[in-house]
Design an enzyme around this catalytic site. Structure first.
Site, PDB file in Angstrom:
ATOM      1  N   HIS A  41       9.164 -13.547   5.368  1.00 34.71           N
ATOM      2  CA  HIS A  41       8.008 -13.356   4.488  1.00 34.71           C
ATOM      3  C   HIS A  41       7.639 -14.720   3.908  1.00 34.71           C
ATOM      4  CE1 HIS A  41       8.735  -8.848   3.250  1.00 34.71           C
ATOM      5  NE2 HIS A  41       7.680  -8.920   4.045  1.00 34.71           N
ATOM      6  N   CYS A  56      10.908 -11.128  -4.657  1.00 34.48           N
ATOM      7  CA  CYS A  56      10.796  -9.846  -3.951  1.00 34.48           C
ATOM      8  C   CYS A  56      10.868  -8.660  -4.918  1.00 34.48           C
ATOM      9  CB  CYS A  56      11.925  -9.687  -2.933  1.00 34.48           C
ATOM     10  SG  CYS A  56      11.922 -10.919  -1.651  1.00 34.48           S
TER      11      CYS A  56
END
Ligand code: ARG
Length: 261
Positions: free
Chosen positions: A157, A254
């Site tokens: 990511h 996250c």
């Protein structure tokens, strides 16, 4: 943020996840609560999303949407194990009166792959979010999108490889160049000539998976090489221990979805 009550590593969708490695759940919960309480003690408001026992990755709340100027771009997950998380986020925004919600056509994993700077939306692709989600985000959010190609599966990511430190003026960022293709590295060097360049040892403890409020930078405590460069630029690094959540391939960022507007 979403409490890790049901966090576990029973499948592997990124190289950090090893289902044979035990997770200390009470420790995960305590570490997560310490992060939440730290935000609150710094004066931030933290909203909590109800965790779902069938969604062990739900603690990584950053993946559920991207909010810019009160407009919400919903998520569409790449893996079936996380698919239903998008609905929980959508319901949360609906219940809170966010009416400008876009149901995405293409896969995008929210703030995992979209980072907001003063002028742009930096957008990762290569492992999770579809390249087609970039023009979709640009059209809905009305921000120019800069596509960046991720090339190392450990940094699957964008938020594992790059962190925006300041979203006013000429945004400052920190990032790990080897996570990006040569062309994307050149783009980053052009846009952010004064960026903090992370070393491998700091990137490998997910040191870039951090949250900045423009002054405080909450980051994984093991990323010690980033503390001094941050202080030199006037930021206050705040070390956070999320060792248990690292086993799912995530850290501070996250676990944190930012509500912008
Ligand atoms: N286990 C999760 C996954 O692989 C971790 C997500 C981390 N979130 C993030 N914003 N990078 O999807």
């Amino acid at each position: 943020m979403c409490p890790p009550e049901h966090f576990r590593v029973t499948y592997s969708i990124n190289p950090w996840m090893d289902p044979s490695k035990p997770v200390d759940l009470p420790l995960a919960v305590a570490q997560w609560e310490a992060l939440r309480d730290r935000y609150r003690s710094l004066g931030h408001t933290v909203e909590e999303l109800e965790p779902d026992p069938d969604l062990p990755d739900m603690v990584y709340a950053a993946n559920g949407a991207v909010v810019v100027d009160g407009k919400v771009l919903g998520a569409r997950f790449a893996h079936p194990q996380r698919e239903a998380e998008a609905l929980a986020h959508r319901a949360w925004y609906a219940a809170r009166g966010y009416t400008a919600f876009h149901e995405p056509e293409h896969v995008n994993e929210g703030e995992g792959d979209f980072a907001v700077t003063a002028s742009w939306l930096l957008a990762g692709r290569g492992f999770r979010s579809s390249p087609l989600s970039h023009p979709e985000a640009q059209e809905f959010l009305g921000r120019p999108v800069i596509g960046l190609d991720l090339v190392d599966p450990r940094f699957y990511h964008l938020d594992t490889a790059l962190c925006v430190l300041d979203d006013s003026g000429d945004s400052e960022v920190m990032y790990y160049p080897p996570a990006f293709s040569p062309g994307s590295r050149a783009v980053l060097a052009k846009l952010f000539p004064d960026a903090i360049i992370a070393e491998e040892q700091d990137a490998l403890v997910l040191g870039l998976n951090s949250v900045s409020d423009g002054h405080h930078v909450l980051l994984p405590q093991a990323a010690i090489g980033l503390f001094e460069p941050l202080r030199e630029r006037g930021y206050e690094p705040i070390p956070i221990d999320l060792s248990e959540l690292l086993k799912g391939g995530g850290s501070v960022k996250c676990c944190t979805a930012e509500l912008r507007g």
